[in-house]
Design a protein around this motif. Structure first.
Motif, PDB file in Angstrom:
ATOM      1  N   PHE A   1      33.382  16.879  27.017  1.00  0.00           N
ATOM      2  CA  PHE A   1      34.234  17.615  27.951  1.00  0.00           C
ATOM      3  C   PHE A   1      35.453  18.193  27.233  1.00  0.00           C
ATOM      4  O   PHE A   1      35.847  19.337  27.465  1.00  0.00           O
ATOM      5  CB  PHE A   1      34.691  16.704  29.092  1.00  0.00           C
ATOM      6  CG  PHE A   1      33.587  16.241  30.005  1.00  0.00           C
ATOM      7  CD1 PHE A   1      32.469  17.038  30.241  1.00  0.00           C
ATOM      8  CD2 PHE A   1      33.651  14.993  30.627  1.00  0.00           C
ATOM      9  CE1 PHE A   1      31.450  16.608  31.082  1.00  0.00           C
ATOM     10  CE2 PHE A   1      32.638  14.568  31.473  1.00  0.00           C
ATOM     11  CZ  PHE A   1      31.539  15.374  31.700  1.00  0.00           C
ATOM     12  N   ALA A   2      36.055  17.393  26.364  1.00  0.00           N
ATOM     13  CA  ALA A   2      37.240  17.848  25.637  1.00  0.00           C
ATOM     14  C   ALA A   2      36.913  19.036  24.730  1.00  0.00           C
ATOM     15  O   ALA A   2      37.760  19.919  24.521  1.00  0.00           O
ATOM     16  CB  ALA A   2      37.829  16.700  24.819  1.00  0.00           C
TER      17      ALA A   2
ATOM     18  N   ALA B   1      34.210  19.222  36.394  1.00  0.00           N
ATOM     19  CA  ALA B   1      34.387  20.611  36.810  1.00  0.00           C
ATOM     20  C   ALA B   1      35.658  21.149  36.183  1.00  0.00           C
ATOM     21  O   ALA B   1      36.683  20.465  36.150  1.00  0.00           O
ATOM     22  CB  ALA B   1      34.453  20.714  38.334  1.00  0.00           C
ATOM     23  N   GLY B   2      35.593  22.384  35.668  1.00  0.00           N
ATOM     24  CA  GLY B   2      36.755  22.991  35.035  1.00  0.00           C
ATOM     25  C   GLY B   2      36.469  24.421  34.657  1.00  0.00           C
ATOM     26  O   GLY B   2      35.648  25.095  35.289  1.00  0.00           O
TER      27      GLY B   2
ATOM     28  N   VAL C   1      29.921  20.897  34.456  1.00  0.00           N
ATOM     29  CA  VAL C   1      29.189  20.440  33.272  1.00  0.00           C
ATOM     30  C   VAL C   1      28.780  18.979  33.460  1.00  0.00           C
ATOM     31  O   VAL C   1      29.611  18.136  33.804  1.00  0.00           O
ATOM     32  CB  VAL C   1      30.044  20.587  31.994  1.00  0.00           C
ATOM     33  CG1 VAL C   1      29.296  20.021  30.786  1.00  0.00           C
ATOM     34  CG2 VAL C   1      30.405  22.046  31.756  1.00  0.00           C
ATOM     35  N   GLY C   2      27.502  18.709  33.237  1.00  0.00           N
ATOM     36  CA  GLY C   2      27.000  17.344  33.241  1.00  0.00           C
ATOM     37  C   GLY C   2      26.602  16.941  31.833  1.00  0.00           C
ATOM     38  O   GLY C   2      26.004  17.748  31.112  1.00  0.00           O
ATOM     39  N   VAL C   3      26.932  15.722  31.442  1.00  0.00           N
ATOM     40  CA  VAL C   3      26.621  15.246  30.088  1.00  0.00           C
ATOM     41  C   VAL C   3      25.910  13.905  30.175  1.00  0.00           C
ATOM     42  O   VAL C   3      26.426  12.963  30.783  1.00  0.00           O
ATOM     43  CB  VAL C   3      27.898  15.105  29.234  1.00  0.00           C
ATOM     44  CG1 VAL C   3      27.544  14.570  27.843  1.00  0.00           C
ATOM     45  CG2 VAL C   3      28.620  16.440  29.120  1.00  0.00           C
ATOM     46  N   GLN C   4      24.733  13.833  29.584  1.00  0.00           N
ATOM     47  CA  GLN C   4      24.027  12.560  29.477  1.00  0.00           C
ATOM     48  C   GLN C   4      24.496  11.822  28.233  1.00  0.00           C
ATOM     49  O   GLN C   4      24.682  12.422  27.172  1.00  0.00           O
ATOM     50  CB  GLN C   4      22.514  12.782  29.401  1.00  0.00           C
ATOM     51  CG  GLN C   4      21.863  12.968  30.755  1.00  0.00           C
ATOM     52  CD  GLN C   4      20.366  13.081  30.647  1.00  0.00           C
ATOM     53  OE1 GLN C   4      19.852  14.140  30.337  1.00  0.00           O
ATOM     54  NE2 GLN C   4      19.661  11.997  30.914  1.00  0.00           N
TER      55      GLN C   4
ATOM     56  N   TYR D   1      25.920  25.638  36.717  1.00  0.00           N
ATOM     57  CA  TYR D   1      25.818  24.227  36.369  1.00  0.00           C
ATOM     58  C   TYR D   1      25.232  24.148  34.971  1.00  0.00           C
ATOM     59  O   TYR D   1      24.168  24.704  34.687  1.00  0.00           O
ATOM     60  CB  TYR D   1      24.937  23.474  37.360  1.00  0.00           C
ATOM     61  CG  TYR D   1      24.865  21.975  37.110  1.00  0.00           C
ATOM     62  CD1 TYR D   1      25.980  21.257  36.685  1.00  0.00           C
ATOM     63  CD2 TYR D   1      23.685  21.274  37.319  1.00  0.00           C
ATOM     64  CE1 TYR D   1      25.930  19.892  36.467  1.00  0.00           C
ATOM     65  CE2 TYR D   1      23.619  19.892  37.115  1.00  0.00           C
ATOM     66  CZ  TYR D   1      24.748  19.212  36.680  1.00  0.00           C
ATOM     67  OH  TYR D   1      24.690  17.853  36.460  1.00  0.00           O
ATOM     68  N   ILE D   2      25.948  23.477  34.068  1.00  0.00           N
ATOM     69  CA  ILE D   2      25.526  23.327  32.676  1.00  0.00           C
ATOM     70  C   ILE D   2      25.236  21.862  32.422  1.00  0.00           C
ATOM     71  O   ILE D   2      26.079  20.996  32.694  1.00  0.00           O
ATOM     72  CB  ILE D   2      26.621  23.815  31.705  1.00  0.00           C
ATOM     73  CG1 ILE D   2      26.986  25.274  32.011  1.00  0.00           C
ATOM     74  CG2 ILE D   2      26.175  23.663  30.259  1.00  0.00           C
ATOM     75  CD1 ILE D   2      28.236  25.753  31.279  1.00  0.00           C
ATOM     76  N   ILE D   3      24.055  21.564  31.909  1.00  0.00           N
ATOM     77  CA  ILE D   3      23.694  20.177  31.640  1.00  0.00           C
ATOM     78  C   ILE D   3      23.444  19.984  30.144  1.00  0.00           C
ATOM     79  O   ILE D   3      22.725  20.766  29.517  1.00  0.00           O
ATOM     80  CB  ILE D   3      22.446  19.743  32.449  1.00  0.00           C
ATOM     81  CG1 ILE D   3      22.159  18.249  32.278  1.00  0.00           C
ATOM     82  CG2 ILE D   3      21.239  20.593  32.118  1.00  0.00           C
ATOM     83  CD1 ILE D   3      23.049  17.367  33.071  1.00  0.00           C
TER      84      ILE D   3
END
Length: 286
Positions: free
Chosen positions: A62-63, A113-114, A123-126, A157-159
């Motif tokens: 995310f950063a 969200a940003g 953005v979703g991160v596994q 939506y970004i995964i």
């Protein structure tokens, strides 16, 4: 205390062993070279010697991707834990507790969200560190949550995928997350919103067989392992030797399975460019 230790501690120009941080050096798992820890971090966990892209968690991702100070993480959805009362060498509940302790996350998929260079995005991160990023009820619920948030914000939506597949401790319930995520993607498409997939190392199993390969745009980090079954399983099944680099990002790009391979340092600008093309309405300046 040995005389060597006494002499070492007495020398003013040698720091005592207790003062040397454990993460001073990082050993690259690819080229095995030792990289100064600060250099590894400054280079986004990419080896400056061989270009190997190390695995990173949601907070680091995310950063790196969002504009500074622009994002907020979404609360992880609450689901029923251990619905099958599963136990192998350990209780499933014990495995979950251990994963939460080691990663400080509730489960393997976290959303935020940003904005990305001024473009709204969810953005979703596994996190592969959380039980191999395996897909269970919590991951399925988080995926639907991310898609719903994108619908509400009218943005893509970004995964970022990283998984060994479905979570075996949840049996058929984990497999049901495949059609569940597919329905969420269809809702995004019905609303005209992009669904963008960034494949990271490794992305395999049921995740590959569902939402990981359904993106409007398929991006991958260099040399990421991407596939369904393992290479040895395939070779034993077809009785043939597979090509060099099979199931790696560059091989899939050459054979039309993905759209581009992007180095981590260029991902943020690439995603912003793609969003600008596919969803100009997501710009905060619009």
């Amino acid at each position: 205390m040995s005389w060597i230790t006494r002499v070492r501690n007495a020398l003013p120009f040698i720091a005592p062993k207790s003062e040397v941080p454990e993460n001073l050096w990082h050993k690259c798992p690819s080229c095995t070279q030792m990289v100064f820890g600060r250099e590894w971090e400054d280079n986004l966990s990419v080896c400056p010697k061989c270009g190997h892209h190390g695995r990173i968690g949601p907070r680091e991702r995310f950063a790196q991707i969002f504009d500074e100070g622009s994002f907020r993480t979404l609360a992880t959805p609450t689901v029923r834990e251990d619905p099958l009362k599963f136990r192998d060498s350990k209780k499933y509940t014990d495995r979950i507790k251990a994963a939460r302790t080691s990663t400080s996350e509730r489960d393997a998929l976290i959303n935020a969200a940003g904005t990305i260079e001024g473009h709204k995005a969810v953005v979703g991160v596994q996190d592969f560190a959380f039980m191999g990023g395996s897909m269970g009820l919590a991951v399925g619920a988080a995926f639907v949550q991310g898609a719903d948030e994108a619908l509400q914000r009218n943005c893509p939506y970004i995964i970022f995928t990283a998984a060994g597949g479905a979570r075996m401790q949840e049996g058929i319930l984990s497999l049901m997350q495949m059609p569940r995520s597919t329905v969420a993607i269809q809702r995004l498409r019905a609303a005209g919103l992009p669904y963008i997939v960034v494949l990271t190392d490794p992305t395999t199993g049921g995740v590959t067989a569902s939402y990981a390969m359904l993106g409007d745009i398929q991006i991958s980090e260099p040399n990421a392992l991407i596939g369904f079954a393992g290479q040895r399983v395939i070779e034993n099944t077809i009785r043939e030797k597979l090509p060099e680099g099979f199931q790696r990002a560059e091989y899939l790009l050459a054979h039309g399975m993905i759209d581009m391979v992007v180095e981590r340092g260029n991902l943020r600008s690439t995603l912003a460019q793609v969003i600008g093309y596919l969803a100009p309405q997501a710009s905060t300046a619009a």
